[in-house]
Design a protein around this motif. Structure first.
Motif, PDB file in Angstrom:
ATOM      1  N   CYS A   1       0.831  -1.207   0.000  1.00  0.00           N
ATOM      2  CA  CYS A   1       0.000   0.000   0.000  1.00  0.00           C
ATOM      3  C   CYS A   1       0.863   1.252   0.000  1.00  0.00           C
ATOM      4  N   ALA A   2       0.418   2.269  -0.744  1.00  0.00           N
ATOM      5  CA  ALA A   2       0.946   3.617  -0.519  1.00  0.00           C
ATOM      6  C   ALA A   2       0.421   4.068   0.836  1.00  0.00           C
ATOM      7  N   ASP A   3       1.267   4.690   1.649  1.00  0.00           N
ATOM      8  CA  ASP A   3       0.846   5.009   3.020  1.00  0.00           C
ATOM      9  C   ASP A   3       1.378   6.366   3.452  1.00  0.00           C
ATOM     10  N   TYR A   4       0.465   7.336   3.550  1.00  0.00           N
ATOM     11  CA  TYR A   4       0.778   8.648   4.128  1.00  0.00           C
ATOM     12  C   TYR A   4       0.134   8.806   5.511  1.00  0.00           C
ATOM     13  N   TYR A   5      -0.438   7.731   6.038  1.00  0.00           N
ATOM     14  CA  TYR A   5      -1.117   7.860   7.334  1.00  0.00           C
ATOM     15  C   TYR A   5      -0.115   8.188   8.451  1.00  0.00           C
ATOM     16  N   ARG A   6       1.022   7.511   8.434  1.00  0.00           N
ATOM     17  CA  ARG A   6       2.108   7.823   9.388  1.00  0.00           C
ATOM     18  C   ARG A   6       2.524   9.281   9.293  1.00  0.00           C
ATOM     19  N   LEU A   7       2.576   9.759   8.026  1.00  0.00           N
ATOM     20  CA  LEU A   7       3.032  11.130   7.790  1.00  0.00           C
ATOM     21  C   LEU A   7       1.994  12.129   8.279  1.00  0.00           C
ATOM     22  N   LYS A   8       0.723  11.778   8.171  1.00  0.00           N
ATOM     23  CA  LYS A   8      -0.348  12.614   8.730  1.00  0.00           C
ATOM     24  C   LYS A   8      -0.187  12.705  10.254  1.00  0.00           C
ATOM     25  N   LYS A   9       0.090  11.570  10.879  1.00  0.00           N
ATOM     26  CA  LYS A   9       0.269  11.550  12.345  1.00  0.00           C
ATOM     27  C   LYS A   9       1.410  12.481  12.775  1.00  0.00           C
ATOM     28  N   VAL A  10       2.540  12.386  12.074  1.00  0.00           N
ATOM     29  CA  VAL A  10       3.686  13.200  12.520  1.00  0.00           C
ATOM     30  C   VAL A  10       3.450  14.679  12.218  1.00  0.00           C
ATOM     31  N   SER A  11       2.660  14.973  11.184  1.00  0.00           N
ATOM     32  CA  SER A  11       2.303  16.375  10.935  1.00  0.00           C
ATOM     33  C   SER A  11       1.486  16.919  12.101  1.00  0.00           C
ATOM     34  N   GLU A  12       0.581  16.098  12.614  1.00  0.00           N
ATOM     35  CA  GLU A  12      -0.216  16.522  13.778  1.00  0.00           C
ATOM     36  C   GLU A  12       0.685  16.726  15.007  1.00  0.00           C
TER      37      GLU A  12
END
Lengths: 247, 247
Positions: free
Chosen positions: A82-93
């Motif tokens: 999978c392409a995964d930006y969910y981790r990156l969303k978390k660290v942005s928060e």
């Protein structure tokens, strides 16, 4: 280890869709994952995740969702990449930053990062005598795949990968000749027509032999048919629902 | 050749940005291209092309266009890897078929097919003792790149790749721990926070050592900054102009 030998392994790739009952050991899986994560990544985003599916019911369901591809169920281990930006969303928060994934760039980077990992994973497996096949059909019903695998927002499945010990030994599939795909210092379309016509003859013979008929469909005809209608037209709205692009 | 040794080569990857003067022989280039074209491809579309750039002036110009990356100019051979549906457009015309590349699917397949080829190419080179680095900056000014390389409609550059004999020996860059990227049977976000915090400590130490300071920026902070603003917002309109997606 010699470069030539390593390249021989790469060049020996063929898609394997039938597997023996032999399981893939945890030790080998561990080494394959180490190879997978060693791939290059854009700006170190590492925008991928791997779901390793061994659960029998889930593989059965995934076989249906990918277009009734029985080898998805029958392979000893199935990977969903999978392409995964969910981790990156978390660290942005965490860092109180805006999170900008509204451009095509992020979808492309997600696909490319994931593909680089997938290619490492498949080659790593082939070097161990395993075989496999990539499954684009994982994008047939991405919403259902996401529900089944609990995929969060900011992810999307790019491909599946069946892995197991080969119970078949198919011929190498011929590829387009170099003159159709390789250019020096600039693109040169003059060389294409002849190259594709040569390849059409090769593929007519190749597919003819596989179907025990005198002639198979030449590549150009297969491609013209394949692209004559919209393909996976649902993908854009799914990926938008996952948080990418502009709605 | 043993699977373990092959996997060691894959796991030994690091980006190489400094090269000796030694040229890459035509014999080796030929073997690398054979490996490149052996990659898996979606539905056998083989939707990629490779432009091999050795022309000094073109490399110099490409170094500018990719964001003044001097190694693009200095590497002995620079590859531009493009998604390519131009061949497929031609064969659709031959067979009088409509040509449907208006979906995100085709952009993704072009990117993925090209990435699979690129990964084969880089690994094939590394096995010969060469080194290289992928250049996402080729998407910084794709229109100018397309003009310089005479790229036709229905193509777009996905990445560049510098290749040469290494004149540096950087440390392995640490990757996200397995618990941040690998899941079993379903995605599990509970394991992410701890994994990313561990990785932040590792990357603080890694980047600190490279800059001779006590602490570098942790990964999560770098990523939050990287994604805090739109990135390559021009890409979608360029790719639309090349004939993809809906205008």
């Amino acid at each position: 280890m010699s470069g030539r030998l390593f390249n021989e392994v790469i060049q020996n790739h063929r898609s394997i869709r039938q597997y023996t009952d032999q399981q893939v050991s945890d030790e080998i899986i561990k080494d394959l994952l180490q190879s997978a994560k060693s791939a290059s990544t854009s700006h170190n985003v590492q925008a991928y995740s791997i779901i390793i599916v061994r659960d029998v019911q889930k593989k059965k369901k995934l076989a249906e969702l990918t277009g009734n591809q029985s080898y998805v169920e029958k392979c000893p281990v199935f990977f969903v990449l999978c392409a995964d930006y969910y981790r990156l969303k978390k660290v942005s928060e965490w860092h109180n930053q805006p999170f900008e994934v509204n451009e095509l760039e992020q979808v492309l980077v997600g696909g490319v990062d994931t593909a680089l990992v997938a290619q490492n994973l498949l080659l790593a497996a082939e070097a161990y005598g395993l075989g496999g096949v990539m499954i684009g059909g994982i994008r047939n019903q991405p919403k259902e795949v996401a529900e089944l695998l609990n995929l969060p927002k900011y992810t999307f499945p790019v491909m599946g990968l069946c892995i197991g010990y080969p119970a078949q030994s198919p011929e190498l599939k011929p590829r387009l000749p170099e003159s159709a795909t390789i250019f020096y210092d600039e693109y040169n379309e003059d060389q294409l027509e002849q190259a594709i016509k040569e390849y059409d003859q090769v593929t007519e013979a190749y597919y003819g032999a596989r179907t025990n008929s005198q002639k198979g469909e030449p590549w150009s005809k297969q491609m013209a048919q394949h692209l004559s209608k919209p393909n996976r037209a649902h993908l854009e709205s799914f990926i938008k629902n996952q948080g990418f692009l502009k709605s």
